[in-house]
Motif scaffolding. Structure first.
Motif, short mmCIF file in Angstrom:
data_model
loop_
_atom_site.label_atom_id
_atom_site.label_comp_id
_atom_site.label_asym_id
_atom_site.label_seq_id
_atom_site.Cartn_x
_atom_site.Cartn_y
_atom_site.Cartn_z
N ALA A 197 0.82 -1.21 0.00
CA ALA A 197 0.00 0.00 0.00
C ALA A 197 0.86 1.26 0.00
CB ALA A 197 -0.93 0.00 1.21
N ALA A 198 2.03 1.20 0.63
CA ALA A 198 2.92 2.36 0.71
C ALA A 198 3.75 2.53 -0.56
CB ALA A 198 3.84 2.23 1.92
N GLY A 199 3.61 1.61 -1.52
CA GLY A 199 4.38 1.70 -2.75
C GLY A 199 5.80 1.21 -2.63
N GLU A 200 6.11 0.47 -1.57
CA GLU A 200 7.48 0.03 -1.32
C GLU A 200 8.01 -0.86 -2.45
OE1 GLU A 200 11.13 -0.58 0.72
OE2 GLU A 200 9.53 0.86 1.06
N ILE A 201 7.16 -1.70 -3.04
CA ILE A 201 7.65 -2.59 -4.09
C ILE A 201 7.34 -2.04 -5.48
CG2 ILE A 201 7.31 -4.56 -2.56
CD1 ILE A 201 5.06 -5.51 -4.46
N GLY A 202 6.71 -0.87 -5.54
CA GLY A 202 6.33 -0.31 -6.83
C GLY A 202 5.06 -0.98 -7.36
N ASP A 203 4.92 -1.01 -8.68
CA ASP A 203 3.78 -1.68 -9.29
C ASP A 203 4.00 -3.18 -9.27
OD1 ASP A 203 2.63 0.79 -9.90
OD2 ASP A 203 3.67 0.90 -11.83
N VAL A 204 2.94 -3.92 -8.98
CA VAL A 204 3.03 -5.39 -8.94
C VAL A 204 3.16 -5.92 -10.36
CG1 VAL A 204 1.86 -7.52 -8.29
CG2 VAL A 204 1.70 -5.51 -6.80
N LEU A 205 4.11 -6.85 -10.56
CA LEU A 205 4.35 -7.45 -11.86
C LEU A 205 3.85 -8.89 -11.94
CD1 LEU A 205 8.02 -6.21 -12.50
CD2 LEU A 205 5.90 -5.25 -13.41
N PHE A 206 4.02 -9.65 -10.85
CA PHE A 206 3.60 -11.05 -10.86
C PHE A 206 3.39 -11.54 -9.44
CE2 PHE A 206 8.17 -11.34 -10.26
CZ PHE A 206 8.31 -12.37 -9.33
N VAL A 207 2.66 -12.65 -9.34
CA VAL A 207 2.44 -13.31 -8.05
C VAL A 207 2.64 -14.81 -8.25
CG1 VAL A 207 0.80 -13.85 -6.21
CG2 VAL A 207 0.76 -11.59 -7.29
N ASP A 208 3.51 -15.42 -7.45
CA ASP A 208 3.70 -16.88 -7.45
C ASP A 208 3.43 -17.40 -6.05
OD1 ASP A 208 4.34 -17.47 -10.10
OD2 ASP A 208 6.46 -16.96 -9.81
N SER A 209 2.58 -18.41 -5.95
CA SER A 209 2.21 -18.96 -4.64
C SER A 209 2.44 -20.47 -4.65
CB SER A 209 0.74 -18.64 -4.33
OG SER A 209 0.30 -19.38 -3.22
N LEU A 210 2.99 -20.98 -3.56
CA LEU A 210 3.26 -22.42 -3.42
C LEU A 210 2.76 -22.87 -2.05
CD1 LEU A 210 4.64 -25.00 -4.58
CD2 LEU A 210 6.74 -24.24 -3.43
N ARG A 211 1.82 -23.79 -2.04
CA ARG A 211 1.29 -24.34 -0.79
C ARG A 211 1.17 -25.85 -0.99
NH1 ARG A 211 -1.47 -22.39 3.94
NH2 ARG A 211 -1.02 -20.30 3.13
N VAL A 212 2.14 -26.59 -0.45
CA VAL A 212 2.19 -28.04 -0.66
C VAL A 212 2.48 -28.74 0.65
CG1 VAL A 212 2.97 -27.75 -3.05
CG2 VAL A 212 4.67 -28.06 -1.24
N ASN A 213 2.03 -29.98 0.75
CA ASN A 213 2.31 -30.80 1.92
C ASN A 213 1.97 -32.25 1.61
OD1 ASN A 213 -0.32 -28.91 2.94
ND2 ASN A 213 -0.72 -31.10 2.67
N PHE A 214 2.25 -33.14 2.54
CA PHE A 214 1.99 -34.56 2.37
C PHE A 214 0.67 -34.90 3.07
CE2 PHE A 214 3.02 -39.16 3.04
CZ PHE A 214 3.13 -39.47 1.69
#
Length: 355
Positions: free
Chosen positions: A140-157
């Protein structure tokens, strides 16, 4: 001093005891009752949290004028019926995710709460962890600039669920986080899902979900019940910095990387032909972003009370729950269509819901 609100927990299974414990410990709430069809189970939960009335009769809870709100921790297929009855009875409602079993039921709940002037809150607990709250603040504060991509990984056994697939089991966690931290929420235009059932169990145990978001951003989620390791990670790349959230690393749950593409040095003339562009990269340092460790569910119940007292939507409102639910529903339709992208309703693409 604001008066304590009276709340009943409906459902004494897996999540109900956690809700009961945090509501009992909260300064904003008085835990008035535990309601469950299994009265012995309700009694065990009440005893474990320090005492509360127990009942198997939901109607007695809803007709009690002293009870201000209910917290629903029952199977998703029951959420709509219980929540609608509670809203009709004038009770504020918090619902364990997913909000409902279908977007149509979820929308009815959102609309009814608005009509009655009541708070409908989605219990998206992960959004209230200190690291995720920090991610929201930085973006929200613009720390990372404009968002370019999102990758999410949620895995388990495991554990293989008998009634839902891996998308409905694991993806709601990260979808709710993305809706919470991205500006405007989950403004997906469409959803494409690919699943695999190597166990021949009848439901996908491995899944990939892709969502084009606003401004050309692509979000990708990978969920898996068969991975021998347990991973909870989200990477959000921006024009200035990249955030890496690693929920299973208590020493450094959130890191800020200065590595990335230096878009500011690409001229407009060069950018016309991306294939010929000599894209410059930054190779900067990474730093930890510290946040005080505390139990997220305590913040959830505090937010529920604050929304009621403030006559406002909760930070994870019913509308937020509906956006997550609609992505899951579109993913299910995409799976049935062999991965073909499925569009989301116009109001959800705009980050809102129809009133």
């Amino acid at each position: 001093m604001k008066k304590r609100l009276n709340v009943a927990v409906v459902g004494a299974g897996y999540w109900g005891p956690h809700l009961g414990r945090n509501l009992r410990a909260s300064r904003e709430w008085n835990l008035a009752a535990i309601c469950d069809l299994d009265i012995d189970r309700a009694r065990r939960v009440a005893d474990a949290v320090g005492g509360a009335s127990v009942t198997a009769d939901l109607q007695s809870v809803l007709s009690d004028p002293l009870i201000d709100a209910i917290a629903i921790a029952t199977p998703a297929k029951t959420h709509h019926e219980i929540a609608m009855a509670a809203l009709e009875a004038g009770k504020h409602v918090m619902v364990e995710k997913p909000l409902a079993d279908t977007p149509e039921h979820g929308l009815e709940m959102v609309v009814r709460a608005a009509e009655r002037g009541l708070v409908l809150m989605a219990d998206h607990t992960s959004c209230y962890t200190p690291a995720v709250l920090k991610m929201r603040e930085l973006i929200a504060a613009g720390e990372i600039g404009d968002v370019l991509f999102v990758d999410s990984l949620r895995v388990n056994f495991g554990l293989i669920q008998p009634d839902i697939d891996v998308f409905w089991d694991l993806a709601p966690h990260d979808l709710s986080i993305l809706d919470f931290i991205l500006p405007g929420g989950l403004r997906a235009t469409s959803v494409a899902a690919h699943g695999s059932d190597p166990l021949s169990s009848g439901t996908s145990s491995i899944g990939h979900l892709s969502m084009p978001l606003a401004d050309g951003v692509m979000a990708h989620l990978h969920v898996n019940w068969l991975n021998p390791t347990r991973t909870r990670r989200i990477v959000i790349g921006g024009t200035r910095h990249t955030l890496v959230w690693d929920d299973l690393n208590p020493q450094q749950r959130l890191s800020v990387y200065d590595r990335g593409v230096d878009l500011s040095s690409i001229s407009h003339a060069t950018a016309k032909d991306r294939r010929a562009a000599n894209v410059p990269y930054r190779s900067g340092e990474a730093r930890a972003s510290a946040a005080e460790e505390r139990e997220a569910l305590a913040a959830v119940v505090a937010e529920f009370a604050a929304a009621i007292h403030g006559h406002r939507d909760a930070r994870t409102s019913g509308a937020a729950g509906l956006r997550v639910l609609s992505v899951l529903d579109a993913a299910a339709h995409s799976l049935a269509a062999f991965g073909a992208p499925q569009p989301l309703p116009d109001q959800l693409r705009a980050g809102g819901v129809a009133a």
